[in-house]
Scaffold this motif. Structure first.
Motif, mmCIF file in Angstrom:
data_model
loop_
_atom_site.group_PDB
_atom_site.id
_atom_site.type_symbol
_atom_site.label_atom_id
_atom_site.label_comp_id
_atom_site.label_asym_id
_atom_site.label_seq_id
_atom_site.Cartn_x
_atom_site.Cartn_y
_atom_site.Cartn_z
ATOM 1 N N ASP A 1 0.830 -1.203 0.000
ATOM 2 C CA ASP A 1 0.000 0.000 0.000
ATOM 3 C C ASP A 1 0.871 1.262 0.000
ATOM 4 N N ILE B 1 -21.501 -7.426 -0.118
ATOM 5 C CA ILE B 1 -20.252 -7.152 -0.846
ATOM 6 C C ILE B 1 -19.384 -6.217 -0.011
ATOM 7 N N LEU B 2 -20.023 -5.182 0.554
ATOM 8 C CA LEU B 2 -19.285 -4.245 1.408
ATOM 9 C C LEU B 2 -18.703 -4.980 2.618
ATOM 10 N N SER B 3 -19.549 -5.727 3.333
ATOM 11 C CA SER B 3 -19.060 -6.307 4.585
ATOM 12 C C SER B 3 -18.007 -7.378 4.327
ATOM 13 N N THR C 1 -16.317 1.403 9.195
ATOM 14 C CA THR C 1 -17.189 1.554 8.035
ATOM 15 C C THR C 1 -18.385 0.617 8.140
ATOM 16 N N GLN D 1 -7.577 -0.992 -3.033
ATOM 17 C CA GLN D 1 -8.441 0.187 -2.998
ATOM 18 C C GLN D 1 -9.629 0.071 -3.954
ATOM 19 N N VAL E 1 -15.858 -7.561 1.782
ATOM 20 C CA VAL E 1 -14.604 -6.903 1.398
ATOM 21 C C VAL E 1 -13.876 -6.394 2.644
ATOM 22 N N MET E 2 -14.624 -5.716 3.521
ATOM 23 C CA MET E 2 -14.024 -5.154 4.724
ATOM 24 C C MET E 2 -13.519 -6.279 5.637
ATOM 25 N N PHE F 1 -11.444 -2.509 -4.517
ATOM 26 C CA PHE F 1 -12.537 -3.232 -3.862
ATOM 27 C C PHE F 1 -13.207 -2.351 -2.817
ATOM 28 N N ILE F 2 -12.405 -1.569 -2.106
ATOM 29 C CA ILE F 2 -12.981 -0.637 -1.137
ATOM 30 C C ILE F 2 -13.896 0.347 -1.878
ATOM 31 N N ILE G 1 -18.041 -12.525 -1.450
ATOM 32 C CA ILE G 1 -16.665 -12.422 -1.926
ATOM 33 C C ILE G 1 -15.707 -12.356 -0.734
ATOM 34 N N ALA H 1 -17.152 -1.158 -2.414
ATOM 35 C CA ALA H 1 -17.879 -1.231 -1.147
ATOM 36 C C ALA H 1 -18.475 0.129 -0.781
ATOM 37 N N LEU H 2 -17.739 1.205 -1.082
ATOM 38 C CA LEU H 2 -18.224 2.540 -0.708
ATOM 39 C C LEU H 2 -19.494 2.935 -1.470
ATOM 40 N N TYR I 1 -21.975 0.969 -1.944
ATOM 41 C CA TYR I 1 -23.059 0.455 -1.094
ATOM 42 C C TYR I 1 -23.199 1.322 0.146
ATOM 43 N N ASN J 1 -25.049 -4.302 2.877
ATOM 44 C CA ASN J 1 -24.788 -5.141 1.711
ATOM 45 C C ASN J 1 -23.602 -6.073 1.948
#
Lengths: 332, 310, 389
Positions: free
Chosen positions: A206, C152-154, B285, B230, C156-157, B232-233, C93, B236-237, B239, C150
């Motif tokens: 990163d 996909i969001l959770s 988040t 980033q 990924v995080m 993928f983030i 995912i 996610a953002l 949503y 959602n």
């Protein structure tokens, strides 16, 4: 459209047949092994031009190739961050009869322990670690990166005006931590009151976060920074913008930012591999542990001459290097 | 120690770091939002970002021309978007999987091109900081908000523009209609296919600029896999922001500022494991979204391929 | 739904195009590799040499095939979880994170209790791995069902969170005591007891996990098409409103679909540790441990048309491609980045080829309806309409 599909499928089948029918080809195209040619393969976790860990072994091979010419032949698999894929590569190279197979990543140890007994004629080298698993055909090599870190730290302590120094690391372990701990010890050996602040960004890739970590250090008053692993290029960029000095490790980072890089700890693995090659010629295939350090030249502090540093700083650095070599300076 | 966090330096630091970190997310997420609003989920943002980052960096390295660099990145992004569109709209491929394919393709290609065409890590002169006259002179606020590079301003300007396009123009109406009820939109004479191609290509272009904002504006360097997840983030953002530009802005700023905060926590030596600090933005988040009240279900036709009856 | 019980009835008449359809992913893969040949030529490598190395590396010898099978085990397990999740219309995912948490939990238990009989520990570890994955998959399920977050969001995080937990555990509480003493502390756990390793099937690295995964594929098939639970998951996946009207607890089944798919991913993580590496090692990223299986498994499931049984050969094919590609890289010495790019091309081509398969099937059905063909409708394809696009 339907016809197109048919034509395409015929082409594909033809392609498949073509590919399937020629498996014998590569065997004949393999280079003929002459007795005197040493065949080496190395496996690295990242790309060989990462200006960091993987580049250090590649640079060593380039040096050795320059010395040995046709007597040395080397191939590599880079980017083998998946341990399992690296294991397959190591086994494959051994099977193909390479004389020396180098597993250049501490995470490859377990695989090597499995594979080495199956190829008793092959020399395996594993870095960076000290463990040979008691195998007669595994050498271990490591870098005493705390030594270089210590020297860098001493210089940093002499150069800081704000008495705040920032460090950007990947994850809090391994070679990076060894270097960082050495660096902190070096700073505090000069002046224990200097505030060395360490951030680990939790990633080797990163660049953006490494860059913000550097910005954060600068806002918090740091005027000198260092860091380990390939993502620090983001941090060096910020140091350069702010005119803050930077200390590098793993490869010479002067070329990247010649106006702020003070010194880099550089690994010269060729020192160790010359020994490993010589031992093999004598019939010793493994069991030894090597350390690239300041004493044997496996580790060199490469100072950026262009910066015109104060002679007193250079003298102190030299003194520290000599002290570490002589054993009068012990790194905690 | 904790009280150290509430000083002016730290709060200013967090806001300005947050603005920079949020920049690539804004480009990529708003691009993704247009795609999703019309019914196309693109998980390949990461790959598009990497290719955009590489392209822009390469052009600057060879020509030194920053605007040419961004144009080239946009062109590459448009091609990637077109390919994604062809596969998911014309060939009706499963969107999520196609996106994963383009992610891997973009990552591999950007690495390959970098190794073959450049090979060494080198830094370049990217977009300089532009101080906005008058506003930039305001103490504190001017320094944080009005002394940034051009792409940062552009990213934040994109938010109201996207809002306007989506809610106040015929084009926006068409996009929303196609995402909610493609059959109805089709029967009213809106070309579902054309609208979706438009949004997916736009998404590719914006993702590519997101990558370029890293390589030629914020970091001025290219390295393999430099986007580090980033992309993928950014998906996610979308949503998080409930498919709304200002919601995305809130999400991008929240995520980025917490990320800046965790760096400060480490710098100030607050004794928690670095890993815990690093995971803070991800946890927060999820938590903030879970506890927020207004949430949309999203476009009804999202991920559904459209095919005319008969 | 009732006709699904006839899922594997053989067509009364052999249809060439049906074979063609079934092999569509293979053709698509070849097409992608043909495009890849252009890149190989540009890089100065002979594509024929390269691709024969690929084939040989994947299927050329007993040992190569064993490696392919080893690689396919996590793909199959993740793929099975994907079958359940996608049938339930949730997009999981988070396989990467679920694998990691499953592996962590099972490794921790394996290192904590060292005097159990091997078979008993293996069973406990399999349960622990599944439990870890189920927790990491179930949480996004709960968040989706009850907090409208959602998935996909959770997921990924939560992938990112799992990586940090792994890094912390492997440098802290779970670190190999030998490494804790060493100067450069390698972030890895101690090795598992020899008795706890998954038994091997042949003098290769192939372990019993393959058989377990295949049995589970059958189990998933039964679950999805022969049990009420499976029926309900699929019903919720197809039409939430109708399911609710029909008295199905929609929220519960969303959670279950994600939880079950997470459990499979967790089991995949456990098998990587107990069957392949015998310890956990981290390089700071998820791919270092999972080898991208969390994503590639989803692709394998799609190659298998989201059908658990067809996912078996699909995983093997895809595993072979990954193993062979690495072998190819070694023979022709092209940058490994090309392999990642090729991997992506194959995914794009295969997912696109679905279009042609579906179209052929539709044409076939149309022909039947028109009475031009006496053959009964092929049942294999009946579930296609259920595949969430």
């Amino acid at each position: 459209m339907k016809n197109l599909v048919k034509v395409l499928s015929v082409l594909l089948v033809l392609g498949l047949v073509l590919v399937a029918c020629t498996p014998a080809a590569p065997e004949t195209s393999e280079p003929v092994v002459e007795d005197e040619v040493l065949r080496v393969a190395f496996v690295t976790p990242s790309n060989i031009n990462d200006l960091a860990f993987s580049q250090s072994i590649s640079d060593a091979m380039i040096v050795l190739k320059g010395e040995m010419g046709d007597k040395l032949e080397y191939v590599y698999s880079e980017n083998m961050f998946v341990v399992d894929d690296a294991a397959a590569a190591i086994r494959d190279y051994a099977q193909k009869g390479f004389d020396i197979v180098i597993a250049h990543g501490s995470q490859y140890g377990s695989s090597l322990q499995e594979i080495a007994p199956d190829f008793p004629e092959t020399v395996f080298a594993w870095g960076t670690t000290v463990d040979t698993f008691g195998q007669p055909n595994i050498h271990a090599y490591e870098a005493a990166s705390d030594q270089g870190g210590f020297v860098n730290g001493v210089m940093a302590a002499l150069l800081t005006e704000t008495k705040v120094i920032g460090v950007v690391g990947p994850i809090e372990t391994g070679d990076a931590k060894l270097y960082v701990d050495g660096f902190v010890a070096g700073v505090h050996s000069v002046d224990p009151s200097i505030d060395v602040r360490v951030t680990y960004i939790g990633s080797f890739s990163d660049v953006a976060l490494a860059s913000e970590a550097a910005t954060t250090h600068l806002s918090a008053g740091a005027d000198i920074m260092t860091g380990s692993a390939q993502m620090v290029i983001g941090a060096i960029g910020k140091a350069q913008e702010a005119g803050a000095y930077w200390f590098g490790t793993q490869a010479d980072q002067t070329s990247f930012a010649s106006d702020v890089v003070v010194a880099s700890q550089v690994y010269h693995w060729e020192v160790i591999f010359r020994e490993i090659f010589a031992l093999r010629a004598q019939g010793v295939l493994g069991g030894k542990t090597f350390s690239a350090n300041l004493e044997n030249g496996g580790q060199v502090i490469s100072i950026n001459e262009g910066l015109g540093l104060d002679q007193s700083v250079l003298d102190k650095a030299n003194e520290t290097i000599q002290g570490i070599i002589a054993g009068t300076i012990a790194i905690p | 120690m904790i009280s150290d966090l509430f000083t002016a330096t730290v709060i200013m630091g967090i806001i300005s770091s947050g603005i920079r970190l949020a920049t690539p997310y804004l480009f990529a997420s708003i691009g993704e939002m247009f795609g999703q609003r019309s019914g196309v989920l693109n998980l390949g943002v990461e790959g598009q970002m990497l290719l955009g980052a590489f392209t822009a960096y390469y052009v600057v390295l060879k020509t030194g021309n920053l605007f040419l660099a961004v144009l080239a990145a946009m062109a590459v992004g448009a091609i990637m978007g077109l390919a994604m569109g062809f596969v998911t709209i014309r060939l009706q491929a499963t969107q999520g999987i196609a996106g994963i394919g383009f992610y891997l393709f973009g990552m591999g290609m950007s690495n390959l091109l970098f190794q073959k065409l450049i090979g060494v890590v080198e830094n370049i002169n990217g977009f300089p900081i532009v101080k906005i006259p008058l506003l930039g002179d305001i103490p504190v606020i001017g320094e944080i908000f009005f002394q940034q590079n051009l792409l940062v301003y552009l990213a934040f300007l994109l938010v109201p523009i996207a809002w306007f396009v989506l809610n106040k123009t015929t084009l926006g109406l068409k996009i929303r209609a196609v995402g909610e009820n493609p059959e109805a939109a089709d029967s009213l004479g809106v070309s579902v296919v054309r609208v979706r191609y438009f949004t997916v290509i736009l998404g590719g272009i914006l993702s590519s600029i997101a990558g370029a904002s890293l390589s030629v504006a914020l970091l001025n360097v290219f390295q393999q896999n430099m986007t580090a997840g980033q992309g993928f983030i950014a998906v996610a953002l979308v949503y998080f922001g409930s498919w709304r530009p200002f919601g995305i802005l809130a999400g991008a700023l929240l995520f980025s500022m917490v990320n800046a905060l965790q760096l400060w926590i480490q710098v100030l030596g607050i004794p928690i494991p670095s890993e815990l600090a690093v995971m803070m933005p991800y946890i927060l988040t999820i938590l903030v979204l879970a506890l927020s009240l207004s949430k949309d279900k999203g476009p009804s036709a999202l991920t559904k391929a459209f095919e005319r009856e008969g | 739904m009732s006709q699904s019980t006839k899922n594997f009835s053989l067509p009364s008449k052999f249809r060439l195009s049906a074979v063609f359809d079934a092999l569509m992913p293979v053709f698509a893969t070849i097409a992608a590799l043909l495009v890849g040949a252009i890149f190989l030529l540009l890089l100065g490598a002979n594509p024929i040499t390269a691709y024969s190395a690929l084939l040989e590396g994947a299927f050329g010898s007993f040992n190569a095939f064993a490696e392919t099978l080893v690689k396919s085990i996590p793909l199959l397990l993740i793929g099975l979880g994907t079958c359940i999740a996608y049938r339930g219309s949730v997009t999981n995912i988070g396989g990467e994170g679920q694998m990691i948490v499953g592996a962590l939990l099972s490794t921790w238990i394996g290192l904590s209790f060292i005097n159990l009989p091997g078979w008993l520990m293996i069973i406990i570890a399999m349960l622990a791995g599944s439990l870890g994955g189920a927790i990491w998959g179930g949480l996004p399920g709960l968040l989706k069902a009850y907090f409208n977050v959602n998935e996909i969001l959770s997921t990924v995080m939560m992938n990112a969170i799992a990586v940090q937990i792994m890094n912390y555990m492997l440098r802290g509480p779970l670190i190999d005591p030998v490494q804790a003493e060493a100067a450069s502390q390698i972030p890895q756990t101690a090795r598992l007891e020899v008795a706890y390793r998954l038994p091997r099937l042949a003098p290769t690295r192939l372990h019993i996990g393959l058989l377990i995964a295949i049995l589970l594929a059958v189990a998933v098939y039964i679950l999805l098409w022969r049990t009420t639970l499976g029926y309900r998951i699929r019903a919720v996946g197809q039409n939430q409103a109708a399911s609710k009207y029909g008295g199905i607890d929609v929220k519960k089944h969303i959670v279950l679909a994600l939880l079950l798919s997470g459990a499979f991913a967790g089991l995949a993580g456990m098998m990587q540790v107990y069957g392949v590496n015998y310890r956990m090692i981290t390089d700071g990223s998820s791919t270092g441990f999972t080898g991208n299986a969390g994503f590639n498994g989803i692709v394998a499931a799609l190659f298998g048309q989201l059908h658990p049984i067809i996912t078996i050969p699909a995983s093997i094919l895809f595993g072979g491609l990954l193993v062979g590609a690495n072998a190819m890289q070694r023979v022709v010495q092209v940058p490994s980045a090309l392999i990642t790019g090729l991997n992506g091309l194959v995914v794009v081509f295969v997912v696109s080829s679905e279009y042609f398969r579906k179209r052929n099937q539709r044409k076939h059905l149309a022909a039947i309806e028109a009475g031009l063909d006496n053959e009964p409708p092929r049942q294999n394809g009946e579930n296609l309409e259920e595949v969430p696009a």
